[in-house]
Design an enzyme around this catalytic site. Structure first.
Site: not given
Length: 593
Positions: A23, A25-28, A50, A510
């Site tokens: 949650g 913001g790794k992906t963004s 992930d 997430t």
């Protein structure tokens, strides 16, 4: 305060690994970085490992495990490796040869020992190691970006020779959630090369992503220390979602900003010594290529600002009061709050306890959160006779449990075997098992009270305990006896007339996806959550801050997703949760009605 993150100047290695708790913001951030580097003319491959990945949602392109060109971004390719599928294949490689050879009960135990988060991470590591070992792929790209890096625990385990040997000879204590690596034995040389690349500062940069809140920064600090221990020194911290300003006359806006500033002022010393960047808190959802491009331009409001300021219709969901009313009316005896770190489980558990006391019940509240200060929260409580509290310290319980296992299972092991056992005891399941035993003792002591428990073990851990209880004699392993309190609590948790599980989440991608996985995990253990609570919701507030209003509107899709996933769902607005006293908690309950 911190310099702005710009991939064009900050990135200087071919391999990038983004890590951080769910949650943050790794992906963004990984996607925005990939887009920026590709826009700069670099050929980039973006890979997600992930389990809760929403990579294809962010890029708005359907993805598989084969690199695919992103149509709207020349030079950018992406693939979505499925670690859950990889874990299933990995389990079958290891367990398959024993089917029909060993008793079915033993095979079931083996399968459960390899159903935890650590096994999924090993399988994910195998996937991206295979990708990095393919020279045709690595030589085709200027940068390869991985969304989600392996933990220090997993990487240390891969370095131990005993971890690569057989199951029955070396799985020595019954608490393992990882299983053997023998199913991957032919890849040991490839793994070693990957480990060397990870620790080479000229090849790899590790990017720790954190929110400007206490739990997220502490997790980043822990991960940084773990990874430094095994030689991964090239680390950078990005503090994501930092508010640039606030509205003084807006309670939510002021609280949000001040809370972030307070967390930053307490930044762990080790993190301060490294390179730190920041990214702004933005009003828009970071999905779609154009939104990703906005991020590094530091645009906090998108081109749809005007429509963002028009508040969408309120979501009509039950309040926390409705949840407490049902728990009271049904006279539930054991209540768990569950969810990932940082979603506010302790606050919800404390509020439930206060609400039940106000409805005339005797209540015992216990928590494993070392920062919860439940003693201080309730020191002014005038209903002391109706409410008792305790606090379980995970570190103390884990230390006690490790000492017990090492004294029994470890006494006859050689040096390599002992090293493997000690590392295996660093797995996430060890803490769950140790804490669960302490919880079981609390519940047993509190037969005459409703017991509210902040944080419960996952379905995997429950099945693991159940398997160890039933089958450890067949495996001839020194597991130690499962305490009677644990034996009694396992079936009690499965009894819906006695126990209620409340899943706590945030209205973000997430946390919702991870909560969904948690619910499925519990159902495997025949435990069916009754309620979900969407906590810290901006949509449930009346904030006038334009940035927060934009984010409030972006919550709607995830609120609707929770409604689909849950039997019943309550929503709680984001308000000041730094309460020191039961009177403030009662006020919290009032605001949530």
């Amino acid at each position: 305060m911190f310099q702005s993150f710009d991939p064009k100047t900050a990135i200087c290695t071919p391999y990038l690994f983004f890590t951080g708790k769910g949650g943050v913001g790794k992906t963004s951030t990984a996607c925005a970085t990939a887009v920026a580097l590709a826009d700069d003319g670099k050929r980039v491959l973006l890979v997600s490992t992930d389990p809760a990945s929403n990579l294809q949602d962010v890029l708005e392109v359907e993805l598989t495990n084969t690199p695919k060109e992103i149509p709207t971004v020349p030079n950018l390719f992406a693939c979505n490796l499925d670690p859950e599928l990889a874990a299933r294949k990995y389990r079958e490689r290891v367990v398959g040869p024993y089917r029909g050879v060993l008793p079915d009960s033993v095979v079931v135990t083996m399968e459960e020992q390899m159903s935890g988060a650590c096994t999924v991470e090993i399988a994910a590591f195998d996937e991206f190691t295979s990708l990095l070992g393919n020279e045709a792929i690595t030589e085709s790209y200027g940068h390869i970006i991985f969304d989600t890096a392996p933990t220090g625990h997993t990487l240390r385990l891969l370095q131990l020779p005993t971890a690569w040997t057989g199951f029955l000879e070396e799985s020595t204590h019954g608490a393992s959630c990882l299983g053997p690596l023998s199913g991957l034995g032919d890849k040991k040389e490839l793994y070693n090369k990957t480990m060397l690349a990870l620790s080479d500062a000229k090849q790899t940069m590790l990017i720790l992503v954190a929110r400007p809140d206490e739990s997220s920064l502490l997790e980043a600090n822990r991960a940084a220390a773990e990874l430094r221990e095994i030689g991964i020194e090239n680390q950078t911290l990005i503090i994501n979602g930092l508010m640039q300003n606030y509205l003084p006359d807006d309670e939510v806006s002021s609280f949000f900003y001040m809370k972030q500033q307070s967390a930053i002022s307490e930044l762990p010393l080790q993190l301060k010594q490294g390179l730190i960047y920041s990214l702004p808190y933005v009003s828009y959802s970071l999905t779609g290529i154009e939104s990703l491009r906005y991020l590094f331009k530091y645009i906090t409001l998108s081109s749809t600002q005007e429509s963002t300021n028009k508040r969408s219709s309120q979501v009509n969901l039950p309040k926390l009061k409705d949840l407490i009313d049902e728990l009271s009316n049904q006279n539930k005896r054991v209540i768990f709050t569950m969810g990932k770190g940082g979603v506010g489980k302790t606050t919800i558990a404390s509020a439930i306890a206060i609400g039940l006391v106000e409805r005339g019940h005797q209540v015992h509240l216990t928590t494993t959160d070392p920062a919860a200060h439940v003693g201080n929260i309730f020191k002014d409580n005038q209903l002391t006779g109706s409410l008792t509290i305790s606090q379980i310290h995970p570190k103390h319980e884990v230390t006690k449990y490790k000492e017990e296992v090492l004294a029994t299972a470890g006494k006859d092991l050689d040096e390599d075997g002992l090293a493997y056992l000690e590392e295996d005891l660093n797995s996430p399941c060890t803490e769950e098992i140790a804490v669960f035993r302490a919880f079981a003792e609390v519940v047993e002591r509190s037969e005459s009270e409703i017991v509210v428990i902040d944080t419960a073990p996952t379905g995997h851990t429950l099945l693991l305990l159940d398997a160890a209880q039933s089958y450890h004699k067949e495996l001839s392993r020194s597991t130690g006896e499962v305490p009677e309190s644990v034996q009694k609590l396992l079936p009690r948790l499965r009894n819906p007339n006695e126990t209620s599980v409340v899943i706590v989440t945030l209205a973000e991608a997430t946390p919702v996806l991870e909560a969904s996985r948690l619910q499925n995990d519990l159902k495997r253990a025949d435990i069916h959550p009754n309620w979900w609570v969407i906590n810290q919701s901006l949509h449930a507030t009346s904030t006038k801050d334009p940035v927060l209003m934009g984010r409030a509107n972006s919550e709607i899709q995830w609120i609707q997703k929770v409604e689909e996933l849950s039997e019943k769902c309550a929503i709680v607005p984001i308000i000041n949760e730094e309460r020191m006293g039961s009177l403030q908690l009662k006020n919290f309950l009032y605001k949530c009605k």
